[in-house]
Design an enzyme around this catalytic site. Structure first.
Site, PDB file in Angstrom:
ATOM      1  N   LYS A  58       1.110  -0.727  -0.357  1.00 45.48           N
ATOM      2  CA  LYS A  58      -0.064  -0.046  -0.089  1.00 45.48           C
ATOM      3  C   LYS A  58       0.584   1.275   0.518  1.00 45.48           C
ATOM      4  CE  LYS A  58      -4.162  -2.097   0.720  1.00 45.48           C
ATOM      5  NZ  LYS A  58      -5.832  -1.669  -0.726  1.00 45.48           N
ATOM      6  N   LYS A  84     -13.078  -8.392  -7.467  1.00 48.18           N
ATOM      7  CA  LYS A  84     -13.329  -8.206  -6.311  1.00 48.18           C
ATOM      8  C   LYS A  84     -14.613  -9.127  -6.520  1.00 48.18           C
ATOM      9  CE  LYS A  84      -9.999  -5.270  -4.117  1.00 48.18           C
ATOM     10  NZ  LYS A  84      -9.739  -4.253  -3.209  1.00 48.18           N
TER      11      LYS A  84
END
Length: 326
Positions: A108, A216
């Site tokens: 991240k 997703k």
């Protein structure tokens, strides 16, 4: 597909709150509403800030899992990456240790309140610890176009596989991709939010805004719809999770196991970031892989992680509202 009534949904609904090992997306606990239907277990866990319209796709995915089941898989296991939150460089090693042996790591970046130097230090530390791993970064749309290009110039020396959603707007994503190609930077551009949060998830493919897409299950409304989007997009796909319990991870594994091609390790090992689960056999990676297998959920674990009454009521009211949008 026949949809269950709100009474049928409420009959099996159980709200859990699972503590995080490390803060992720600002969360110290991950709340989820777990459902049981004739085909198994489903998870309804849109983040609290999502409105009812956006949350409806998550409920469709939960209903598919619990009431209709998954497509027949074409593989028996799927490769997964480790995920490193926006920790300081000194915190990278203990995070990676929870994942065991992996061949890929998602890192991240662009965290609010941090700097590019923090990102570089984090990526550099992952590369030092895992010199042979495939590294990908995820900015969650946190950069401007100029910031993204500056960041990619600074980070590509660490041999990035791809950069996920460096900017939020699809037009900007295309601009970044084209400029990356013009400069000859050896990094692919991946779209995540531009697919799962978009009214038109195929726009990135039509506009050549990405080299690959991240899919997703829950935000796209289920395994079957995600498979259809990948087929229509015609781009390589990476399957990822939405910080799920094993119930949601199982749906992600079902998607990854059903794709005709699976060229990249999946972001489905995020249960390693959580300190608990609803299954006595949690879907944690083994040697960088997750198996395709049935999932058991126990009353004992549902009770152990039962959410406080006020939060449970909040989720049950949310379920009632969103069920009307199925």
């Amino acid at each position: 597909m026949k949809q269950p009534t709100v009474e049928e949904l409420l009959a099996s609904a159980c709200v859990v709150s699972v503590p995080m090992r490390v803060r992720f997306r600002g969360l110290t606990h991950r709340e989820a509403l777990i459902l049981q239907g004739p085909a198994g277990w489903g998870e309804f866990s849109p983040f609290p800030e999502y409105d009812d319209d956006e949350s409806a796709t998550w409920l469709r995915a939960a209903v598919e899992a619990a009431w209709h089941g998954f497509p027949t898989p074409v593989r028996s296991r799927v490769p997964v990456n480790a995920t490193v939150p926006a920790v300081q460089a000194s915190g990278v090693e203990p995070v990676l240790a929870r994942f065991g042996a992996v061949s890929a790591v998602k890192i991240k970046v662009a965290e609010r309140g941090q700097s590019l130097s923090d990102d570089v230090a984090r990526v550099e530390e992952v590369r030092r610890l895992l010199p042979e791993a495939n590294l990908r970064i995820d900015a969650n749309g946190g950069w401007s176009t100029a910031e993204a290009l500056t960041a990619l110039e600074a980070l590509v020396p660490y041999s990035l596989e791809y950069a996920e959603q460096p900017v939020m707007d699809t037009a900007d994503l295309r601009a970044v991709r084209l400029e990356v190609q013009r400069r000859g930077l050896p990094v692919l551009i991946a779209a995540d939010e531009s697919v799962r949060k978009a009214e038109d998830p195929l726009r990135v493919a039509r506009e050549d805004a990405a080299d690959l897409i991240v899919v997703k299950v829950a935000p796209l409304g289920g395994v079957r719809r995600a498979l259809d989007i990948v087929a229509q997009a015609g781009l390589p796909a990476v399957v990822s999770s939405a910080l799920d319990t094993s119930v949601g991870i199982r749906a992600g594994v079902a998607l990854a196991a059903s794709l005709p091609q699976l060229p990249y390790a999946c972001g489905l090992a995020t249960l390693s970031l959580m300190d608990g689960d609803v299954s006595p056999e949690p879907l944690l990676p083994d040697g960088g892989w997750l198996p395709v297998r049935p999932l058991t959920v126990t009353e004992e674990l549902l009770d152990r992680h039962e959410a406080p009454r006020d939060r449970a009521n909040w989720w049950l009211e949310r379920l009632k509202r969103v069920s009307g949008k199925l």
